[in-house]
Design a protein around this motif. Structure first.
Motif, PDB file in Angstrom:
ATOM      1  N   ILE A 116       0.854  -1.193   0.000  1.00  0.00           N
ATOM      2  CA  ILE A 116       0.000   0.000   0.000  1.00  0.00           C
ATOM      3  C   ILE A 116       0.884   1.236   0.000  1.00  0.00           C
ATOM      4  N   ASP A 117       0.580   2.183  -0.865  1.00  0.00           N
ATOM      5  CA  ASP A 117       1.366   3.406  -0.966  1.00  0.00           C
ATOM      6  C   ASP A 117       1.003   4.345   0.185  1.00  0.00           C
ATOM      7  N   PRO A 118       1.905   4.569   1.128  1.00  0.00           N
ATOM      8  CA  PRO A 118       1.576   5.406   2.286  1.00  0.00           C
ATOM      9  C   PRO A 118       1.395   6.881   1.958  1.00  0.00           C
ATOM     10  N   GLU A 119       1.889   7.322   0.800  1.00  0.00           N
ATOM     11  CA  GLU A 119       1.741   8.730   0.419  1.00  0.00           C
ATOM     12  C   GLU A 119       0.336   9.034  -0.087  1.00  0.00           C
ATOM     13  N   ILE A 120      -0.315   8.034  -0.662  1.00  0.00           N
ATOM     14  CA  ILE A 120      -1.623   8.244  -1.275  1.00  0.00           C
ATOM     15  C   ILE A 120      -2.758   7.753  -0.382  1.00  0.00           C
ATOM     16  N   CYS A 121      -2.479   6.756   0.451  1.00  0.00           N
ATOM     17  CA  CYS A 121      -3.504   6.187   1.336  1.00  0.00           C
ATOM     18  C   CYS A 121      -4.065   7.265   2.264  1.00  0.00           C
ATOM     19  N   ILE A 122      -5.396   7.313   2.397  1.00  0.00           N
ATOM     20  CA  ILE A 122      -6.040   8.303   3.263  1.00  0.00           C
ATOM     21  C   ILE A 122      -6.477   7.695   4.592  1.00  0.00           C
ATOM     22  N   ARG A 123      -6.084   6.460   4.857  1.00  0.00           N
ATOM     23  CA  ARG A 123      -6.374   5.781   6.134  1.00  0.00           C
ATOM     24  C   ARG A 123      -7.873   5.696   6.403  1.00  0.00           C
ATOM     25  N   CYS A 124      -8.633   5.326   5.389  1.00  0.00           N
ATOM     26  CA  CYS A 124     -10.070   5.140   5.581  1.00  0.00           C
ATOM     27  C   CYS A 124     -10.379   3.735   6.092  1.00  0.00           C
ATOM     28  N   TYR A 125      -9.406   2.821   5.926  1.00  0.00           N
ATOM     29  CA  TYR A 125      -9.486   1.435   6.416  1.00  0.00           C
ATOM     30  C   TYR A 125     -10.569   0.603   5.733  1.00  0.00           C
ATOM     31  N   THR A 126     -11.055   1.077   4.582  1.00  0.00           N
ATOM     32  CA  THR A 126     -12.042   0.296   3.842  1.00  0.00           C
ATOM     33  C   THR A 126     -11.460  -1.035   3.396  1.00  0.00           C
ATOM     34  N   CYS A 127     -10.204  -1.024   2.972  1.00  0.00           N
ATOM     35  CA  CYS A 127      -9.555  -2.265   2.534  1.00  0.00           C
ATOM     36  C   CYS A 127      -9.447  -3.252   3.686  1.00  0.00           C
ATOM     37  N   GLU A 128      -9.114  -2.748   4.860  1.00  0.00           N
ATOM     38  CA  GLU A 128      -8.965  -3.615   6.036  1.00  0.00           C
ATOM     39  C   GLU A 128     -10.298  -4.271   6.394  1.00  0.00           C
ATOM     40  N   MET A 129     -11.366  -3.507   6.300  1.00  0.00           N
ATOM     41  CA  MET A 129     -12.692  -4.050   6.608  1.00  0.00           C
ATOM     42  C   MET A 129     -13.166  -5.030   5.541  1.00  0.00           C
ATOM     43  N   THR A 130     -12.642  -4.867   4.314  1.00  0.00           N
ATOM     44  CA  THR A 130     -13.068  -5.720   3.197  1.00  0.00           C
ATOM     45  C   THR A 130     -12.302  -7.029   3.145  1.00  0.00           C
ATOM     46  N   CYS A 131     -11.046  -7.024   3.556  1.00  0.00           N
ATOM     47  CA  CYS A 131     -10.184  -8.206   3.421  1.00  0.00           C
ATOM     48  C   CYS A 131     -10.788  -9.412   4.146  1.00  0.00           C
ATOM     49  N   PRO A 132     -11.048 -10.507   3.428  1.00  0.00           N
ATOM     50  CA  PRO A 132     -11.703 -11.667   4.056  1.00  0.00           C
ATOM     51  C   PRO A 132     -10.780 -12.507   4.928  1.00  0.00           C
ATOM     52  N   ILE A 174      -9.034  -4.223  -3.954  1.00  0.00           N
ATOM     53  CA  ILE A 174      -8.682  -3.304  -5.045  1.00  0.00           C
ATOM     54  C   ILE A 174      -9.837  -2.381  -5.437  1.00  0.00           C
ATOM     55  N   PRO A 175     -11.028  -2.899  -5.742  1.00  0.00           N
ATOM     56  CA  PRO A 175     -12.079  -1.994  -6.221  1.00  0.00           C
ATOM     57  C   PRO A 175     -12.658  -1.077  -5.161  1.00  0.00           C
ATOM     58  N   VAL A 176     -12.446  -1.363  -3.873  1.00  0.00           N
ATOM     59  CA  VAL A 176     -13.054  -0.527  -2.835  1.00  0.00           C
ATOM     60  C   VAL A 176     -12.152   0.626  -2.405  1.00  0.00           C
ATOM     61  N   CYS A 177     -10.890   0.614  -2.811  1.00  0.00           N
ATOM     62  CA  CYS A 177      -9.967   1.675  -2.410  1.00  0.00           C
ATOM     63  C   CYS A 177     -10.293   2.962  -3.158  1.00  0.00           C
ATOM     64  N   PRO A 178     -10.556   4.071  -2.451  1.00  0.00           N
ATOM     65  CA  PRO A 178     -10.958   5.307  -3.134  1.00  0.00           C
ATOM     66  C   PRO A 178      -9.827   6.043  -3.833  1.00  0.00           C
ATOM     67  N   THR A 179      -8.576   5.716  -3.526  1.00  0.00           N
ATOM     68  CA  THR A 179      -7.464   6.467  -4.115  1.00  0.00           C
ATOM     69  C   THR A 179      -6.560   5.628  -5.006  1.00  0.00           C
ATOM     70  N   GLY A 180      -6.709   4.308  -4.980  1.00  0.00           N
ATOM     71  CA  GLY A 180      -5.817   3.447  -5.756  1.00  0.00           C
ATOM     72  C   GLY A 180      -4.506   3.160  -5.047  1.00  0.00           C
ATOM     73  N   SER A 181      -4.369   3.598  -3.801  1.00  0.00           N
ATOM     74  CA  SER A 181      -3.116   3.401  -3.072  1.00  0.00           C
ATOM     75  C   SER A 181      -2.819   1.938  -2.805  1.00  0.00           C
ATOM     76  N   ILE A 182      -3.862   1.097  -2.807  1.00  0.00           N
ATOM     77  CA  ILE A 182      -3.673  -0.313  -2.490  1.00  0.00           C
ATOM     78  C   ILE A 182      -3.259  -1.126  -3.716  1.00  0.00           C
ATOM     79  N   ASP A 183      -3.296  -0.511  -4.868  1.00  0.00           N
ATOM     80  CA  ASP A 183      -2.964  -1.222  -6.108  1.00  0.00           C
ATOM     81  C   ASP A 183      -1.477  -1.075  -6.409  1.00  0.00           C
ATOM     82  N   GLU A 184      -0.648  -1.530  -5.489  1.00  0.00           N
ATOM     83  CA  GLU A 184       0.803  -1.426  -5.625  1.00  0.00           C
ATOM     84  C   GLU A 184       1.449  -2.792  -5.419  1.00  0.00           C
ATOM     85  N   TRP A 185       2.504  -3.043  -6.189  1.00  0.00           N
ATOM     86  CA  TRP A 185       3.146  -4.356  -6.171  1.00  0.00           C
ATOM     87  C   TRP A 185       4.652  -4.199  -6.324  1.00  0.00           C
ATOM     88  N   ARG A 186       5.384  -5.082  -5.714  1.00  0.00           N
ATOM     89  CA  ARG A 186       6.824  -5.147  -5.893  1.00  0.00           C
ATOM     90  C   ARG A 186       7.225  -6.618  -6.029  1.00  0.00           C
TER      91      ARG A 186
END
Length: 211
Positions: free
Chosen positions: A10-26, A51-63
């Motif tokens: 997750i890109d910490p510069e773009i993430c707004i800490r809404c925690y939607t991804c955390e609540m969605t992760c099964p 991926i689709p619930v993130c409002p900023t796209g910050s979670i769509d990061e890979w290395r």
């Protein structure tokens, strides 16, 4: 030498800490502390429900990595590390290493209406552009109560028109709103007579300037 593997980050510069991804992760792979939201490489099964619930796209990061970044590493980041040069597959990211992830990402992006575009102000949110002494002027164009009429709380969606003024905001960013003066003697620059009310931006992620 370890076999290169893909890591979801997750890109910490773009993430707004809404925690939607955390609540969605099964599987509970996404966690947070007071600093960052992170992905546990030992738990993430690449279902991509986040991926689709993130409002900023910050979670769509890979290395592509030889050794996954630990939770401790991720909690300490202010920005994502650059992709290390580890041989074939690094330039193409996670998709180059595993074609299956490309198909999953494509489906996730379609569900979100395309890959989310981070707001132009995401990495460096603009603050203090307007102050209580030099405020922006806005017109209320909508005021909708979101809670039931019998509810104890009164949560509202307020739509503001700033009429072409530069107004770079980020979804989740807090702004102060000063209500109009009720008397001729009250002024907009007197916080004692006109309290400033904090409001959180609900959706401003596709533009840096309100129309």
């Amino acid at each position: 030498m370890n076999q290169p593997l893909k890591q979801h980050l997750i890109d910490p510069e773009i993430c707004i800490r809404c925690y939607t991804c955390e609540m969605t992760c099964p599987v509970g792979a996404i966690q947070h502390d007071d600093n960052n939201v992170v992905v546990d490489p030992d738990s993430c099964d690449f279902c991509l429900d986040c991926i689709p619930v993130c409002p900023t796209g910050s979670i769509d990061e890979w290395r592509v990595v030889e050794t996954p970044y630990s939770l401790e590493d991720q909690y300490g980041w202010d920005e994502l590390p650059e992709q290390a040069e580890i041989g074939e597959g690094a330039d193409g990211g996670a998709e180059a290493l595993d074609p299956a992830i490309a198909a999953l990402l494509d489906d996730a992006h379609k569900g979100a209406g395309g890959k989310a575009r981070a707001p132009e102000s995401a990495a460096k949110p603009t603050i203090n552009m307007y102050t209580i002494g030099k405020p922006a002027t806005a017109t209320v164009q909508g005021n909708f109560r979101l809670t039931a009429s019998e509810a104890e709380t009164d949560i509202r969606l307020v739509i503001l028109n700033v009429d072409g003024q530069t107004f770079p905001v980020l979804e989740g960013q807090t702004i102060g709103i000063i209500p109009p003066a009720r008397t001729r003697t009250a002024t907009h620059t007197c916080p004692a007579s006109i309290p400033c009310r904090a409001r959180v931006m609900a959706n401003a992620r596709t533009t840096a300037t309100f129309p």
